[in-house]
Structures are given as C-alpha cells and as structure tokens.
Design a protein around this motif. Sequence first.
Motif, PDB file in Angstrom:
ATOM      1  N   LEU A  68      39.255 167.580 -71.286  1.00 17.44           N
ATOM      2  CA  LEU A  68      40.050 168.598 -72.374  1.00 17.44           C
ATOM      3  C   LEU A  68      39.483 168.286 -73.885  1.00 17.44           C
ATOM      4  CD1 LEU A  68      42.247 167.557 -70.022  1.00 17.44           C
ATOM      5  CD2 LEU A  68      43.347 169.558 -71.422  1.00 17.44           C
ATOM      6  N   LEU A  69      38.755 169.309 -74.482  1.00 14.34           N
ATOM      7  CA  LEU A  69      38.349 169.123 -75.887  1.00 14.34           C
ATOM      8  C   LEU A  69      39.170 170.197 -76.630  1.00 14.34           C
ATOM      9  CD1 LEU A  69      34.813 167.757 -75.387  1.00 14.34           C
ATOM     10  CD2 LEU A  69      36.503 167.275 -77.017  1.00 14.34           C
ATOM     11  N   LEU A  70      40.567 170.013 -76.536  1.00 15.61           N
ATOM     12  CA  LEU A  70      41.247 171.233 -77.295  1.00 15.61           C
ATOM     13  C   LEU A  70      41.510 170.437 -78.777  1.00 15.61           C
ATOM     14  CD1 LEU A  70      43.358 171.999 -74.311  1.00 15.61           C
ATOM     15  CD2 LEU A  70      41.858 173.535 -75.485  1.00 15.61           C
ATOM     16  N   VAL A  71      42.263 171.596 -79.718  1.00 14.66           N
ATOM     17  CA  VAL A  71      42.283 171.136 -81.047  1.00 14.66           C
ATOM     18  C   VAL A  71      43.304 170.092 -81.127  1.00 14.66           C
ATOM     19  CG1 VAL A  71      42.852 171.937 -83.355  1.00 14.66           C
ATOM     20  CG2 VAL A  71      40.971 172.981 -82.020  1.00 14.66           C
ATOM     21  N   ASN A  72      44.516 170.600 -80.532  1.00 20.05           N
ATOM     22  CA  ASN A  72      45.590 169.339 -80.785  1.00 20.05           C
ATOM     23  C   ASN A  72      46.464 169.242 -79.833  1.00 20.05           C
ATOM     24  OD1 ASN A  72      47.064 171.786 -80.813  1.00 20.05           O
ATOM     25  ND2 ASN A  72      46.825 172.292 -82.941  1.00 20.05           N
ATOM     26  N   ALA A  73      47.495 168.487 -79.786  1.00 20.57           N
ATOM     27  CA  ALA A  73      48.445 168.401 -78.703  1.00 20.57           C
ATOM     28  C   ALA A  73      49.114 169.430 -78.130  1.00 20.57           C
ATOM     29  CB  ALA A  73      49.530 167.027 -78.922  1.00 20.57           C
ATOM     30  N   GLU A  74      49.406 170.236 -78.913  1.00 21.24           N
ATOM     31  CA  GLU A  74      50.414 171.558 -78.803  1.00 21.24           C
ATOM     32  C   GLU A  74      49.427 172.403 -77.496  1.00 21.24           C
ATOM     33  OE1 GLU A  74      50.965 173.894 -81.876  1.00 21.24           O
ATOM     34  OE2 GLU A  74      52.133 175.550 -80.941  1.00 21.24           O
ATOM     35  N   ASP A  88      50.130 171.189 -62.323  1.00 20.21           N
ATOM     36  CA  ASP A  88      50.605 171.156 -60.934  1.00 20.21           C
ATOM     37  C   ASP A  88      49.500 171.826 -60.107  1.00 20.21           C
ATOM     38  OD1 ASP A  88      53.105 170.225 -61.414  1.00 20.21           O
ATOM     39  OD2 ASP A  88      53.989 172.186 -62.395  1.00 20.21           O
ATOM     40  N   LYS A  89      48.566 172.184 -60.551  1.00 24.92           N
ATOM     41  CA  LYS A  89      47.477 172.975 -59.535  1.00 24.92           C
ATOM     42  C   LYS A  89      46.309 171.953 -59.090  1.00 24.92           C
ATOM     43  CE  LYS A  89      48.456 177.550 -61.418  1.00 24.92           C
ATOM     44  NZ  LYS A  89      47.986 178.359 -62.251  1.00 24.92           N
ATOM     45  N   LEU A  90      46.229 170.794 -60.153  1.00 25.05           N
ATOM     46  CA  LEU A  90      45.137 170.038 -59.625  1.00 25.05           C
ATOM     47  C   LEU A  90      45.415 169.361 -58.407  1.00 25.05           C
ATOM     48  CD1 LEU A  90      44.511 168.806 -63.337  1.00 25.05           C
ATOM     49  CD2 LEU A  90      42.893 170.187 -61.938  1.00 25.05           C
ATOM     50  N   ASN A  91      44.526 168.656 -57.616  1.00 26.87           N
ATOM     51  CA  ASN A  91      44.850 167.706 -56.628  1.00 26.87           C
ATOM     52  C   ASN A  91      45.192 166.202 -57.028  1.00 26.87           C
ATOM     53  OD1 ASN A  91      44.045 169.576 -54.526  1.00 26.87           O
ATOM     54  ND2 ASN A  91      41.826 169.184 -54.718  1.00 26.87           N
ATOM     55  N   LYS A  92      46.065 165.609 -56.421  1.00 26.01           N
ATOM     56  CA  LYS A  92      46.349 164.401 -56.731  1.00 26.01           C
ATOM     57  C   LYS A  92      45.108 163.577 -56.709  1.00 26.01           C
ATOM     58  CE  LYS A  92      50.817 164.031 -54.449  1.00 26.01           C
ATOM     59  NZ  LYS A  92      51.761 164.294 -56.021  1.00 26.01           N
ATOM     60  N   GLY A  93      44.821 162.555 -57.883  1.00 27.38           N
ATOM     61  CA  GLY A  93      43.620 161.905 -57.925  1.00 27.38           C
ATOM     62  C   GLY A  93      42.466 162.485 -58.646  1.00 27.38           C
ATOM     63  N   THR A  94      42.943 163.853 -59.146  1.00 26.78           N
ATOM     64  CA  THR A  94      41.935 164.331 -60.119  1.00 26.78           C
ATOM     65  C   THR A  94      42.065 163.617 -61.433  1.00 26.78           C
ATOM     66  OG1 THR A  94      42.103 166.409 -59.021  1.00 26.78           O
ATOM     67  CG2 THR A  94      41.235 166.370 -61.344  1.00 26.78           C
ATOM     68  N   ALA A  95      40.758 163.261 -62.210  1.00 26.93           N
ATOM     69  CA  ALA A  95      40.823 162.636 -63.364  1.00 26.93           C
ATOM     70  C   ALA A  95      40.568 163.375 -64.574  1.00 26.93           C
ATOM     71  CB  ALA A  95      39.695 161.579 -63.483  1.00 26.93           C
ATOM     72  N   LEU A  96      41.752 163.409 -65.652  1.00 30.91           N
ATOM     73  CA  LEU A  96      41.350 164.125 -66.785  1.00 30.91           C
ATOM     74  C   LEU A  96      41.201 163.068 -68.045  1.00 30.91           C
ATOM     75  CD1 LEU A  96      44.194 165.037 -64.944  1.00 30.91           C
ATOM     76  CD2 LEU A  96      44.133 166.853 -66.745  1.00 30.91           C
ATOM     77  N   MET A  97      40.117 163.450 -68.654  1.00 28.58           N
ATOM     78  CA  MET A  97      39.543 162.926 -69.902  1.00 28.58           C
ATOM     79  C   MET A  97      40.414 163.861 -70.998  1.00 28.58           C
ATOM     80  SD  MET A  97      35.829 161.802 -70.766  1.00 28.58           S
ATOM     81  CE  MET A  97      35.072 161.994 -72.488  1.00 28.58           C
ATOM     82  N   LEU A  98      41.173 162.805 -71.737  1.00 24.93           N
ATOM     83  CA  LEU A  98      41.866 163.541 -73.021  1.00 24.93           C
ATOM     84  C   LEU A  98      40.901 163.114 -74.306  1.00 24.93           C
ATOM     85  CD1 LEU A  98      45.388 162.568 -72.050  1.00 24.93           C
ATOM     86  CD2 LEU A  98      44.105 164.818 -71.946  1.00 24.93           C
ATOM     87  N   SER A  99      40.127 164.307 -74.794  1.00 22.59           N
ATOM     88  CA  SER A  99      39.249 163.799 -75.845  1.00 22.59           C
ATOM     89  C   SER A  99      39.657 164.326 -77.085  1.00 22.59           C
ATOM     90  CB  SER A  99      37.901 164.280 -75.426  1.00 22.59           C
ATOM     91  OG  SER A  99      37.396 163.300 -74.243  1.00 22.59           O
ATOM     92  N   SER A 100      40.724 165.095 -77.413  1.00 25.53           N
ATOM     93  CA  SER A 100      41.109 165.591 -78.395  1.00 25.53           C
ATOM     94  C   SER A 100      41.604 164.519 -79.292  1.00 25.53           C
ATOM     95  CB  SER A 100      42.253 166.606 -78.434  1.00 25.53           C
ATOM     96  OG  SER A 100      41.806 167.442 -77.489  1.00 25.53           O
ATOM     97  N   THR A 101      41.470 164.746 -80.650  1.00 27.69           N
ATOM     98  CA  THR A 101      42.059 163.666 -81.707  1.00 27.69           C
ATOM     99  C   THR A 101      43.557 164.024 -81.746  1.00 27.69           C
ATOM    100  OG1 THR A 101      39.879 163.510 -82.858  1.00 27.69           O
ATOM    101  CG2 THR A 101      41.837 162.941 -83.828  1.00 27.69           C
ATOM    102  N   ILE A 102      44.526 163.246 -80.997  1.00 31.52           N
ATOM    103  CA  ILE A 102      45.996 163.358 -81.187  1.00 31.52           C
ATOM    104  C   ILE A 102      46.405 161.973 -81.586  1.00 31.52           C
ATOM    105  CG2 ILE A 102      45.877 165.488 -79.840  1.00 31.52           C
ATOM    106  CD1 ILE A 102      46.615 163.707 -77.439  1.00 31.52           C
ATOM    107  N   SER A 103      47.825 162.004 -81.761  1.00 31.90           N
ATOM    108  CA  SER A 103      48.495 160.669 -82.206  1.00 31.90           C
ATOM    109  C   SER A 103      48.635 159.825 -80.666  1.00 31.90           C
ATOM    110  CB  SER A 103      50.021 160.861 -82.538  1.00 31.90           C
ATOM    111  OG  SER A 103      50.932 161.334 -81.576  1.00 31.90           O
TER     112      SER A 103
END
Lengths: 301, 301
Positions: A68-74, A88-103
């Motif tokens: 995820l390379l979105l602009v903000n937390a919203e 809710d649509k991803l399989n359990k165990g899928t990995a998410l990389m949160l790469s936005s600059t957020i608090s």
Amino acid sequence: MTKSSYSVAVIGLGAMGMGAALSCLRAGLTTYGIDLNTAALARLKAAGATAVAQDAGAFAEKLDAVLLLLVNAEQIRSVLFGANGLADKLNKGTALMLSSTISVQEVKEISQKLTEKGLIVLDAPVSGGAAKAASGEITVMAAGSEAAFNKLQPMLTAVAAKVYNIGAEIGLGATVKIIHQLLAGVHIAAAAEAMALAAKAGIPLALMYEIVTHAAGNSWMFENRMKHVVEGDYSPLSMVDIFVKDLGLVTDTAKSLHFPLYLANTAHSMFTAASNAGYGKLDDSAVIKIFNAVSLPQKGE
Amino acid sequence: MTKSSYSVAVIGLGAMGMGAALSCLRAGLTTYGIDLNTAALARLKAAGATAVAQDAGAFAEKLDAVLLLLVNAEQIRSVLFGANGLADKLNKGTALMLSSTISVQEVKEISQKLTEKGLIVLDAPVSGGAAKAASGEITVMAAGSEAAFNKLQPMLTAVAAKVYNIGAEIGLGATVKIIHQLLAGVHIAAAAEAMALAAKAGIPLALMYEIVTHAAGNSWMFENRMKHVVEGDYSPLSMVDIFVKDLGLVTDTAKSLHFPLYLANTAHSMFTAASNAGYGKLDDSAVIKIFNAVSLPQKGE
C-alpha cells in the motif's frame, strides 16, 4: 522472465508506487496494480501487469502480498475497511506492507484491525524518491513480526536496495520515517531559503546549484529538488501539501514526546504558507515561492 | 617528487589549512607553513615543509602565493596589517588567496588594502571538510581577476578538485560561501534536532544514522557530523562557535538584502544557545546538547 507464482498487488500508483510495481514486474513477480487514475493503470498494464483495476476485489484471493503506497491513513482505511473493503476479501495469511507515511497511532490501529482478520502486517515506510523506486532500490524502514518479513521477502527483494529491521513492534517503522521526514522537509525548506537568498544577492542559481552540490552544504533534497527550481519546473513529483502533512506528523510526534522542535516547526509553517498562497499542488520545491521580490528561473529559459 | 620553484605559504594550519599545506607538498610545491600552534608547525615540517614559523616574515620575499585559512577577519588583518604585518614584506605581484569565511564588506576592505600595495587578491572561500582538504580535493568558490586565477593556478591545482570562477568582483566569493554556510549550518542543526528526537523516541541512534544515510533525508553534514554523535566524540574538527560566527554572517547578509530568514535565524539561535551552555569549543555536532532529557551515546560505549 518467467513469471513467479508469487502474486503481489501494488495499491497507489503514484511516483513511488508505479516504480515499485514496475520493479515487481521486472523481478518476475505476478503483479497487479490498483489506482483510481486510469492513465496509471494503462501504463502498468502495458508494462506487463497481470491485471489492473480501480479496486482489487476481483483478484484479492490470488494475492500473497499487498503493497500500500497511498497518500494518507484516510485513503488506507477507505481501501481496506470502507464499502467493498479489501481486508475482508484477502485470504488469511496474506501479508500487507503499509508504506505510506502515517502516524504511529494510525499504523497501530490499522495493523490491529488487519491482524484481527488473520492478515499479516509490516509497518514499512519507504524512502528514495521516484528514480530509486523505478530502479527497485528504495530504502525500507520496517517493523513487524518475523513472519511478516518472511512472507514479504520476494517483494522486498524486488523493490528495495536496503531493508532495515527496526524491531517487532508495529509503530517503530512509522516513528523512524517521521523523524526521517523532519530531515527531508527541513532540507527542502532550507534549500529554498538558500536559493532564494542567492537570487536576491544576484548569484546565478545554476552556478549556486553546481557549487553546493560539490560542497559540504549539499543534501539529497537540495540536489534533487533545487534542480526543479533551476529549471523553473514545478510539475509535482511530490507536492507541497505532502510536506504540510508529513511535517504535521513530525510536530504531533514531538508534542506527544514533550520534545521541542525549532527547525521542523518553522519548516512546517513555510510549507503551510506556500499551500495557503496557492502552491499546495505544485512540486514541494515550490515552497521557494513564499520568498517574494526575488527573481527565479522560468521554465524554458 | 622534485620540488617546484613555485613557493607557497599556508597561513593557518587548522583542519583545512593543514590539509591544504600537505596537498601543496604532495604536489611538489615549495611549501611554507605559518601558525601559532607549534605542534601543527612541527607536523608540517616533518612532512617536508621547506620552513615553518609563527610569522612569515623570514621568507616573505620568496613567496609566489599565500593561502590564508584563518578563522576570521580580525586574524587576517592582524597577520597582514598588524605590527610586523606581512603585507609590507611580500614582493609586488605576490598573490593572496583569502579562503576564510568572512563578510563581503571585510573581504572588500582587505582586498583594497592589498591591491593598493601591488598585491594580487583572490576572494576564494573553500568547502569540503578536513578529509577533502587532506586529499587535495576541496571545492573553491572564487572571485577575482584573471591575473589572480592565473598566478594561483599551481596552488589551486594542488589543493582543489573543483575551482568555480564566480566572477571578477571581489565579494562574490564571500557571498556564495555565506549562502553555502546557511545550508551547512541548518543541516547540522536539523541533524541534531532529528537525532535528539530519535533518542527521545527510543530509536537506537546508530540505526537511525544508518537508515538516514541510505535515504532521501541524508545530507553531507548529517553523514559527517552525526557520526560524532553516534560515537559520543565531540573532539572539535570545526567548533560550535564557528557556526555562531558563520550563521551570524548569514543573518547580517540577509539583513543587508532585506531578506527574511526563517530557518537560518533559528539555527543561529541554536548554535548560540549551545555556546552559552558551555559547548562553544566542542565539535559543532555538540549543538545536539541543547536538547535536554535525551540520552545520547557516550564515547567508548
């Protein structure tokens, strides 16, 4: 290159996200692209993406990893937890990389919600600029479980030159990135202050740029952003308003730690003034426009 | 290497001057060294200097060129025009390279006095740090006549990787250097602010250093000076008080140009606060000590 069965979706195809997605393709990963901008989608499809869409729902179950390379937390909350939310649509165990600059607070809240759904999270902001993203050489400052690092390894290898493991605690990545942005933001504002002063003193800006970039006053941001000023080209790669947000995160962080910020508070005001003067959607180097009565280079001169 | 008949005296054997003098020796120039510090004189003599002294009077008539790397205008005036002043002992046509960071007004006044005595002047501040000085790779930002550039060519070749010719008007070199110091000073202060915030947030400073130096938040000064903070070693290469002076020149310059300084004024106050707290003679990275209630690395840890 033969496509790997490892499937990754990049959500947010701006300057950094597009580069990361192209790097995934180049590394042979099965790559999906998601953005609202159809021109960006078309570009990634033409480069070989398996599929592109404004919503990842159609291929959510095929994914091993999501960047995820979105602009903000919203924006992140909307994509993951909004109507038709991806979480809710991803399989359990899928990995998410949160790469936005957020608090720190935001990444903790988002991470907790994802973890409750059986998903794996890496708090992993990035740096390096559009060129490094395009060449698969960004720097990742990451916090999370060993499982998160392991699951994301093929994508991390594809997009990054350096992956720093800051620790297991979600929020440490965000903290390091926010402190990094203090430097990045102050450096752009200082570069603008120096170049505007040079213009006022009658020093040709191209010469000033050449000298500083060969001397101890140089910074990554000076070298990258003041090129735009010398060329008079404020087409946004990263906008003034991004630094209004990022330096706002810096001041929030400092407040929560009871820490005095001398320079970052000032730089935040400079970017805010630039935004209020109507330059918010220009390249962040346009912060130099807050200095009146100086003659800056015009595009095409 | 066979000694060239071209003879140069380096006056002021601090971190930059010693490096420049050693570079002159390495280039085969007949090199003299002048400083009040006898240890520095002994070091340069051992390295092959033709002669060293606390006063250049004894070999003034042999010199083609003089490089002045003193701390401020007061020291330059004292050496050149004080009791037993050098300006009256040099042959007409000897070239002086004024490389200290001083004000435009000061370099103009000093240059005029020297020119009246038949001497040739280059307004030529330098940058690059001790390591670049030692390897003969400093950056020179120079203004002066073609005769000055020509006469000083052998020395410029010996000490510099880049020589920028800003123009003929004495004072342009000083102007560019002062604007450069705006960046250098703000970058050190910003580096200190970021690293102190990292310490307050519990991020290990060695890790923060490693990440920033591989990301877009990097600056020449961050990389050079925050190494001292990570090592807890504030032995001065360049002192806090130098930036109290240099950023003072920046604020004076801005005032004379009716130009508002947001960041440089703040950084000047930070260095001044550090000096008032007793850190003026420490390495300029000691500006970080103005942040209380943070735990910084100690030397030898």
